[in-house]
Design a protein around this motif. Structure first.
Motif, PDB file in Angstrom:
ATOM      1  N   LYS A 110       0.599  -1.328   0.045  1.00 44.90           N
ATOM      2  CA  LYS A 110       0.132  -0.074  -0.002  1.00 44.90           C
ATOM      3  C   LYS A 110       0.831   1.144  -0.084  1.00 44.90           C
ATOM      4  O   LYS A 110       0.677   2.242  -0.498  1.00 44.90           O
ATOM      5  CB  LYS A 110      -0.863  -0.077   1.329  1.00 44.90           C
ATOM      6  N   ARG A 111       1.966   1.190   0.662  1.00 50.72           N
ATOM      7  CA  ARG A 111       2.749   2.377   0.482  1.00 50.72           C
ATOM      8  C   ARG A 111       3.614   2.422  -0.747  1.00 50.72           C
ATOM      9  O   ARG A 111       3.494   3.844  -1.233  1.00 50.72           O
ATOM     10  CB  ARG A 111       4.112   2.267   1.734  1.00 50.72           C
ATOM     11  N   HIS A 112       3.768   1.409  -1.322  1.00 49.12           N
ATOM     12  CA  HIS A 112       4.227   1.618  -2.970  1.00 49.12           C
ATOM     13  C   HIS A 112       3.248   1.934  -3.727  1.00 49.12           C
ATOM     14  O   HIS A 112       3.539   2.710  -4.838  1.00 49.12           O
ATOM     15  CB  HIS A 112       4.846   0.422  -3.261  1.00 49.12           C
ATOM     16  N   ILE A 113       2.128   1.723  -3.473  1.00 48.38           N
ATOM     17  CA  ILE A 113       0.899   2.154  -4.350  1.00 48.38           C
ATOM     18  C   ILE A 113       0.766   3.685  -4.115  1.00 48.38           C
ATOM     19  O   ILE A 113       0.674   4.363  -5.053  1.00 48.38           O
ATOM     20  CB  ILE A 113      -0.419   1.340  -4.021  1.00 48.38           C
ATOM     21  N   GLN A 114       0.855   4.041  -2.797  1.00 48.90           N
ATOM     22  CA  GLN A 114       0.759   5.540  -2.783  1.00 48.90           C
ATOM     23  C   GLN A 114       1.889   6.310  -3.378  1.00 48.90           C
ATOM     24  O   GLN A 114       1.324   7.458  -3.924  1.00 48.90           O
ATOM     25  CB  GLN A 114       0.845   5.777  -1.050  1.00 48.90           C
ATOM     26  N   TYR A 115       3.105   5.773  -3.153  1.00 50.50           N
ATOM     27  CA  TYR A 115       3.972   6.683  -3.747  1.00 50.50           C
ATOM     28  C   TYR A 115       4.248   6.599  -5.277  1.00 50.50           C
ATOM     29  O   TYR A 115       4.953   7.418  -5.793  1.00 50.50           O
ATOM     30  CB  TYR A 115       5.424   6.255  -2.937  1.00 50.50           C
ATOM     31  N   SER A 116       4.147   5.187  -5.628  1.00 49.62           N
ATOM     32  CA  SER A 116       4.404   5.188  -7.031  1.00 49.62           C
ATOM     33  C   SER A 116       3.219   5.479  -8.055  1.00 49.62           C
ATOM     34  O   SER A 116       3.174   5.653  -9.346  1.00 49.62           O
ATOM     35  CB  SER A 116       4.886   3.618  -7.427  1.00 49.62           C
ATOM     36  N   GLY A 117       1.924   5.156  -7.707  1.00 44.34           N
ATOM     37  CA  GLY A 117       0.564   5.269  -8.351  1.00 44.34           C
ATOM     38  C   GLY A 117       0.218   4.131  -9.271  1.00 44.34           C
ATOM     39  O   GLY A 117      -0.668   4.275  -9.852  1.00 44.34           O
ATOM     40  N   GLU A 118       1.371   3.068  -8.806  1.00 51.00           N
ATOM     41  CA  GLU A 118       0.853   1.762  -9.617  1.00 51.00           C
ATOM     42  C   GLU A 118      -0.010   0.962  -8.895  1.00 51.00           C
ATOM     43  O   GLU A 118      -0.162   1.027  -7.716  1.00 51.00           O
ATOM     44  CB  GLU A 118       2.110   0.841  -9.673  1.00 51.00           C
ATOM     45  N   ALA A 119      -0.935   0.134  -9.537  1.00 50.35           N
ATOM     46  CA  ALA A 119      -1.725  -0.791  -9.075  1.00 50.35           C
ATOM     47  C   ALA A 119      -1.231  -2.020  -8.616  1.00 50.35           C
ATOM     48  O   ALA A 119      -0.760  -2.998  -9.443  1.00 50.35           O
ATOM     49  CB  ALA A 119      -3.043  -0.904  -9.905  1.00 50.35           C
ATOM     50  N   LEU A 120      -0.834  -2.294  -7.506  1.00 51.97           N
ATOM     51  CA  LEU A 120      -0.186  -3.289  -6.812  1.00 51.97           C
ATOM     52  C   LEU A 120      -1.041  -4.312  -6.263  1.00 51.97           C
ATOM     53  O   LEU A 120      -1.112  -4.574  -4.938  1.00 51.97           O
ATOM     54  CB  LEU A 120       1.248  -3.071  -6.063  1.00 51.97           C
ATOM     55  N   HIS A 121      -1.993  -4.906  -7.014  1.00 57.90           N
ATOM     56  CA  HIS A 121      -3.157  -5.623  -6.433  1.00 57.90           C
ATOM     57  C   HIS A 121      -2.894  -7.033  -7.301  1.00 57.90           C
ATOM     58  O   HIS A 121      -2.353  -7.302  -8.181  1.00 57.90           O
ATOM     59  CB  HIS A 121      -4.299  -5.083  -6.545  1.00 57.90           C
ATOM     60  N   ILE A 122      -3.646  -7.982  -6.922  1.00 60.70           N
ATOM     61  CA  ILE A 122      -3.908  -9.338  -7.646  1.00 60.70           C
ATOM     62  C   ILE A 122      -5.420  -9.700  -7.378  1.00 60.70           C
ATOM     63  O   ILE A 122      -6.290  -9.363  -6.715  1.00 60.70           O
ATOM     64  CB  ILE A 122      -2.997 -10.318  -7.107  1.00 60.70           C
TER      65      ILE A 122
END
Length: 506
Positions: free
Chosen positions: A352-364
């Motif tokens: 979730k932190r990397h989603i917040q900072y990168s804007g990438e969708a890191l889900h599955i």
């Protein structure tokens, strides 16, 4: 008969426990490790692996990779960069909060890690803050161990090494302080390229760097070290849906709970992992499963069960990202109980932190639902594992010192000796050695008495020594000497490589 000779306790108890000085002397003298830059006086917190150390380390790493990656169908490996985009460490929280507290002697200028000073004096630290550390130093009148001078107030010190990237130093980056974040930033890549589905893990082995205030205790606290880490991704609604839990449910461990520690109890209790889950001590089956798999691997290296315990983190030491963390600790006779592995439920914090900072969708997608998975993280330190393995294997008998290393991780599996260096025995021994070295890592030695050669082989942990004697020239048989028992059996030269390989893999 051969099996009974082999089945002595590889890590059996010595009559007298090894000291840190003895272990350090053995490692330096026999070529396991050397202080880095030794000809210039060395550099604190950095060591180079020598000829025996690099073999031991490689064997431990290969065994870890086989156990946790190669033999599984739910694990993928990566090898991330040591220097990555600096935003990685902002997102992870390392830039802001990867700190220890430093105190400086106002008289001699020596720098110390504040909590280590207190712990060395047996002073318990209820909360890791500058205010608490300052109060404890003042209450207990803690002075500089070197000169007795007054200590400064504790100050925050970030442990990351910074580096400048590019010829014009246009970007400040960092040597990675852990390997885990490279797994999180590659999560999407692995899911897309491998078609990964939950639950699954990503494993990585690699160097990490931490600018420790006070490196100490030989290999235990270093500034450059090797980590073996797994991030295992699970649907947060399925933390107890663990089909492999039966593999570890009956495993008995020595458990020291957070509740017991807060009540002042320091002794671990024996319980199975099934009982630990049922009692709510370990909050999910997937977490307990990875504790069990880790313990089983450590047992396979030869570490004695009674010298391992599983200690739950109390609230004041729990990392900001963790729901629950357990340390696997080993009892070092010269240091006490110390962590050699951490197993944390990191929740979905990192992704979730990397989603917040990168804007990438890191889900599955799992069962038709889009989820950001929770993560169970087993994290091992190679050098600490090696220290534990060497400590457990070190035995001093009346007339010899030996390392009872498991054959699969011993630097050399075998050594080949002619009884004497004449009468054609040396020529035949070379012939035997040439056959054997194509199958297992071994060495040849013809210098000195046979007794001294046996003593050296024992001290560096060689499990099997092969001697070529007069009988070899008549019937083409050699003796195999077993390190732990010193007993010997004869084997035909043509069958020797197969026999040694069989013994190593037993």
């Amino acid at each position: 008969m051969v099996l009974s000779l082999l089945m002595g306790k590889w890590g059996g108890m010595s009559q007298r426990e090894v000291t840190l000085d003895e272990l350090t002397d053995l490692c330096l003298r026999r070529g396991f490790v050397f202080p880095s830059g030794r000809i210039y006086g060395g550099l604190s917190g950095f060591f180079d692996y020598g000829p025996l150390g690099v073999e031991l380390a490689r064997n431990v790493l290969n065994d870890w990779w086989r156990w946790f990656v190669e033999t599984r169908d739910d694990m993928y490996g990566i090898d991330g960069a040591i220097i990555t985009h600096p935003r990685t460490w902002e997102a992870s929280g390392h830039v802001e909060s990867f700190i220890d507290y430093i105190v400086v002697c106002e008289k001699c200028g020596t720098e110390y890690r504040a909590d280590h000073l207190l712990e060395d004096l047996g002073i318990k630290i209820p909360e890791y803050t500058a205010e608490t550390l300052k109060r404890l130093i003042e209450e207990h009148n803690v002075k500089c161990p070197a000169c007795g001078g007054r200590l400064s107030d504790p100050q925050r010190f970030n442990l990351m090494f910074s580096v400048e990237v590019g010829p014009r130093k246009s970007m400040t980056a960092y040597l990675r302080p852990e390997t885990a974040q490279l797994i999180f930033t590659n999560f999407k890549n692995v899911v897309f390229s491998m078609g990964a589905t939950l639950p699954f893990g990503i494993a990585q082995i690699g160097k990490a760097f931490r600018n420790e205030i006070s490196p100490r205790n030989f290999l235990f606290r270093l500034r450059e070290f090797t980590q073996m880490e797994i991030e295992y991704f699970v649907n947060p609604e399925k933390l107890d849906d663990c089909p492999r839990f039966g593999d570890v449910a009956g495993l008995e461990v020595n458990m020291l709970t957070a509740e017991d520690q807060e009540r002042g109890i320091g002794e671990a209790r024996k319980m199975t992992l099934g009982e630990a889950v049922e009692a709510g001590i370990v909050k999910s089956k997937w977490h307990a499963y990875w504790i069990g798999e880790s313990i089983k691997w450590l047992h396979g290296l030869g570490l004695r069960p009674e010298r391992l315990r599983v200690r739950e983190h109390v609230k004041t030491e729990l990392a900001h990202y963790a729901v629950q963390t357990f340390d696997v600790e080993y009892y070092f006779p010269y240091m006490g109980w110390k962590e050699i592995e951490g197993i944390a439920n990191r929740s979905d914090y990192d992704l979730k932190r990397h989603i917040q900072y990168s804007g990438e969708a890191l889900h599955i997608v799992d069962d038709g639902k889009t989820v950001v998975p929770y993560v169970i993280e087993p994290s091992f330190g190679l050098e600490r594992i090696i220290m534990a393995v060497l400590t457990d294997a070190y035995v001093r008998e009346e007339k010899r010192t030996l390392l009872k290393l498991k054959p699969k991780i011993a630097p050399y599996k075998a050594a080949v000796f002619p009884l004497v260096k004449r009468d054609g025995l040396d020529v035949k021994a070379r012939e035997v050695y040439d056959k054997l070295r194509r199958v297992v890592r071994c060495y040849y030695d013809e210098d000195g008495s046979i007794g001294k050669r046996y003593a050296k082989a024992d001290e560096i942990g060689v499990p099997f020594t092969i001697t070529i004697d007069g009988q070899t020239l008549t019937d083409n048989t050699v003796t195999i000497r077993f390190r732990d028992t010193k007993q010997q059996v004869r084997e035909h030269v043509e069958k020797l490589p197969e026999k040694i390989l069989q013994l190593v893999n037993t």
